[in-house]
Design an enzyme around this catalytic site. Structure first.
Site, short mmCIF file in Angstrom:
data_model
loop_
_atom_site.label_atom_id
_atom_site.label_comp_id
_atom_site.label_asym_id
_atom_site.label_seq_id
_atom_site.Cartn_x
_atom_site.Cartn_y
_atom_site.Cartn_z
N THR A 71 0.61 4.55 0.61
CA THR A 71 0.60 5.45 1.75
C THR A 71 1.02 4.71 3.01
O THR A 71 0.42 3.70 3.38
CB THR A 71 -0.79 6.07 1.94
OG1 THR A 71 -1.20 6.67 0.73
CG2 THR A 71 -0.76 7.11 3.04
N ASP B 247 -1.25 0.00 6.54
CA ASP B 247 -1.28 0.71 7.82
C ASP B 247 -2.64 1.30 8.14
O ASP B 247 -2.84 1.81 9.23
CB ASP B 247 -0.23 1.83 7.83
CG ASP B 247 -0.57 2.95 6.85
OD1 ASP B 247 -1.36 2.71 5.92
OD2 ASP B 247 -0.04 4.07 7.03
N ASP C 156 0.87 -1.16 0.00
CA ASP C 156 0.00 0.00 0.00
C ASP C 156 0.91 1.22 0.00
O ASP C 156 1.78 1.36 0.85
CB ASP C 156 -0.89 -0.01 1.24
CG ASP C 156 -1.76 1.23 1.31
OD1 ASP C 156 -2.40 1.55 0.31
OD2 ASP C 156 -1.77 1.88 2.37
#
Length: 794
Positions: free
Chosen positions: A292, A554, A290
């Protein structure tokens, strides 16, 4: 109730005590290492030798004591590491006590506590909602339904779910082992070393060997008692065969390798929440990232605010929208950093909180009208503003549009309840509608783009080197992000990710054709505008094509994919919900730790396979020897002390080094067949060579001790050659290891005390030369047989 419990009420309330997922108790560790079937069998045999034989033949019993002690110590080391890291990883819980908000550790939550919720926070206990400000809870980990559930005061919430949007509070009604999630997954909440191909393979070896040991051992005992004049010699001969059949160190070495792997990763601030994850690390061939929080560092900086029309209160509206959420996301935090307060007259009435599925938020500010803030390709349907946003996104910036609208959808409508969305493709998580707008068509009709907002993302300084490592190791990287595909492509291209320029908009992907989706995933690397449900579908589609998938993340939008991936890796700064479902947590939030994580997994699996080859070769030659000796009714060719000596030099000591050695081989499926293809032919040929050597010596005029010495020389040389084959590819320390074992045996034959202690008499030159010759021939045959067997497929 709004003030929560008082300190006095907390002191007398039931606490939230739940067993830690990553560790088991001291008593459980001792029981697991002491009370095993093999320890029982060897204990009985040990007692028999001490009673009827010579004490030198009971040395194998000390090996078991050492195994137990080493196993307990290593697991306690791992337990201490895991427990310390687990405490660091525990996200504090926000509660309201005595009218004040406080942060408490999960175990300090009590029955009746008023617990506060914001996006990304997981529910550790069951309760009843008493406050809701657009609160949406994802219960997919409990029910399998990905649609978020809107919670109002009086609604029940269950542990194991997590908040995805809005804010609220609930009163804890069930805590500790009474909580729903703890009851539902009690076994999963306990520490365990097992379910994996590796552990299952070792367990199957042990099970089948046990069934073989019982009848062959009985036959061997009967044979030795019947054909030996000396009862003590018969017992020691039978014990020698039975003890050698038992791979007593295999489970130990496997446990040590896992435990040491956990400790090593712990030193790098990497928490392994489930030990089987160590195996998953070695098998990974696709890593889904991912963007970000993984390729980019956590947090963003507000860069530009570009008004598109004059006369609008852009800054006031931005400030008001950014201060809506009690638990702001990274975007809202970046805007708040510049606009620290809300102007008078901007009190929000009706609100729609941000969620990963919607990709926008909004509020109605009375006379100021309704305002929305979110992704341009979700809120806008073409136009100059859309084109300008696309140009800005091509630079790698995150771009948002601030807009005004006539009407603001309710939270239920915004989730897609009966509202059409623009675009085409697959379903959006939590929406149940066509993606491309996540249910924003109603808002689009009156959206007026007022300003574009750009945010700078911080690319991790270690990202480039880490990605280069994975490329060298044959691990394919897939960048899967909810951001604009153009922005994701710009960052991925800067990091030299292959084919990053061909970014795919996930809203155009087929959602009902897994085969087609899998083909697209194999042929492309970067994907933008991926919804949480699609992330989960990506993982499933890749797994269906035979890939072992690791997923990093996250945010709450990564939870479902992390849970379904073969290996879920959460960043330490991520949401509590993300860290709760991941098998591995990078506590220091360093992306550069991932190569060490994968390398450690490969080291553990490759080394356990080598160790298994050693121990099971011993088991198979002992089974063949015992069976032949039992059927033929002849004396067993060596005593227990002889097997203790050779096993220590060709298995015990080398296995300890090999189990902990560095290696970068990627593990492949088929652990059990590969080990059998090596151990069975090697064991059979070792047994044949030993028996032939003993028969050749016994047919002459030599003594029994000289005959046994000849068999021991052959046993050592053949198993030593097996050790050489297993340690390949040879390097300086492996050459030193195998050479030192040979030197130790040779020196032992020359020292009178050692010869006497181990009942060795290498005085018959003819027997010794015959043993060496037989060993050389057997070594060549073992090499050929293992190579041929290795080419076979089961």
């Amino acid at each position: 109730m709004a003030n929560g419990l008082t300190s006095a009420q907390v002191a007398g309330a039931k606490p939230n005590h739940v067993p830690r997922r990553s560790s088991r108790s001291l008593s459980a560790i001792v029981r697991a290492n002491v009370f095993t079937l093999f320890n029982l069998v060897i204990g009985v045999l040990w007692a028999l030798v001490l009673i009827f034989g010579e004490w030198q033949d009971s040395l194998f019993g000390l090996v078991i004591v050492a195994n137990v002690l080493i196993g307990i110590v290593q697991e306690l080391r791992a337990k201490r590491t895991l427990d310390k890291l687990a405490v660091i990883n525990e996200a504090p819980v926000r509660v309201r006590r005595d009218g004040e908000e406080r942060l408490v550790q999960p175990r300090h939550v009590v029955l009746g506590d008023l617990i506060l919720l914001g996006p990304g926070e997981r529910l550790l206990v069951d309760g009843e909602v008493v406050e809701s400000d657009g609160l949406e809870v994802d219960e997919s980990l409990l029910t399998g339904e990905a649609d978020p559930v809107h919670k109002q005061p009086g609604d029940e919430v269950l542990s194991g779910s997590f908040a995805v949007a809005g804010a609220g509070a609930f009163v804890a009604t069930r805590v500790g082992t009474d909580a729903y999630a703890v009851k539902l997954a009690e076994e999963a909440s306990k520490f365990h070393l097992a379910h994996s191909e590796l552990r299952e393979g070792v367990a199957n070896f042990i099970k089948y060997i046990t069934w073989l040991v019982i009848p062959i051992g009985a036959l061997l005992i009967y044979s030795q008692l019947k054909h030996s004049a000396d009862f003590g010699t018969a017992i020691t001969g039978a014990v020698a065969g039975i003890v050698t059949m038992i791979p007593e160190g295999l489970v130990l070495m496997t446990s040590i390798a896992f435990a040491v792997g956990v400790v090593r990763l712990g030193r790098r601030k990497c928490l392994v929440q489930e030990l089987p994850a160590i195996e998953g690390l070695a098998r990974v061939d696709v890593l889904c990232l991912d963007k970000t929080g993984t390729l980019t560092a956590g947090g963003m900086d507000l860069d530009q605010v570009l008004p598109l029309r004059d006369g609008h209160p852009v800054e006031e509206a931005l400030a008001a929208l950014a201060h809506l959420d009690q638990s702001p996301n990274a975007t809202a935090q970046a805007i708040r950093a510049r606009y620290r307060s809300v102007q008078d007259g901007w009190a929000a009435g009706e609100t729609v909180p941000f969620s990963s599925a919607r990709k926008w938020s909004g509020a109605h500010f009375g006379e100021r009208g309704a305002w929305v803030l979110g992704a341009p390709d979700v809120l806008l349907d073409g136009g100059d503003a859309y084109d300008q946003a696309a140009e800005l996104a091509a630079t790698g910036a995150r771009v948002l549009v601030l807009g005004r609208t006539r009407t603001l959808p309710t939270p239920q409508q915004a989730s897609g309840a009966g509202i059409e969305a623009s675009g085409a493709g697959g379903e959006v998580a939590g929406a149940g509608v066509e993606p491309g707008g996540a249910g924003v068509e109603a808002a689009q009709a009156g959206i007026e783009a007022v300003a574009l907002v750009t945010l700078k993302q911080r690319v991790r300084p270690d990202a480039h080197e880490t990605l280069r490592y994975f490329a060298k190791q044959g691990v394919t990287v897939k960048v899967i992000s909810g951001d604009n595909p153009t922005a994701v492509s710009a960052i991925a291209t800067g990091l030299e990710i292959p084919d990053a320029h061909r970014a795919v908009d996930a809203r155009d992907l087929p959602y009902d054709d897994e085969a087609k989706l899998g083909e697209l995933l194999d042929s492309h690397t970067v994907f933008g505008r991926v919804s949480p449900r699609q992330k989960r579908q990506f993982v499933t589609a890749l797994q269906a094509r035979g890939h072992t998938v690791a997923m990093t993340g996250d945010g709450v939008n990564d939870v479902l994919a992390l849970k379904d991936a073969d290996l879920g890796i959460a960043m330490g700064a991520g949401s509590p919900a993300t860290k709760a479902v991941a098998q591995v947590v990078l506590l220091d939030d360093k992306f550069a730790t991932l190569p060490h994580v994968v390398g450690e997994g490969r080291r553990v699996l490759a080394n356990i396979e080598r160790v298994s080859n050693l121990f099971l070769t011993k088991t198979f030659y002992a089974i063949v020897l015992s069976l032949l000796v039992g059927v033929a009714g002849v004396m067993f060719p060596f005593a227990p002390r002889h097997s203790t000596l050779t096993n220590a030099l060709t298995i015990g000591v080398p296995a300890l080094f090999l189990a902990l050695a560095p290696t970068f081989e990627r593990s492949k499926p088929g652990f059990v067949p590969r080990v059998l293809r090596f151990a069975v032919p090697a064991g059979v040929l070792c047994a044949a060579a030993v028996l032939l050597s003993f028969w050749a010596a016994h047919s002459g005029t030599s003594t029994l001790v000289e005959d046994q010495t000849s068999a021991v020389i052959t046993l050592f040389l053949t198993t030593w050659w097996v050790l050489v084959l297993i340690t390949r590819p040879l390097n300086w320390w492996r050459i030193a290891l195998v050479a030192s074992m040979a030197a130790a045996f040779a020196i032992g034959l020359t020292i009178p005390f050692v010869r006497h202690f181990f009942a060795l008499e290498p005085g018959n030159l003819g027997n010794n030369l015959a043993a060496i010759g037989i060993s050389i021939v057997a070594g060549v045959m073992i090499s050929v047989a293992v190579k041929v067997a290795g080419t076979l497929r089961t």
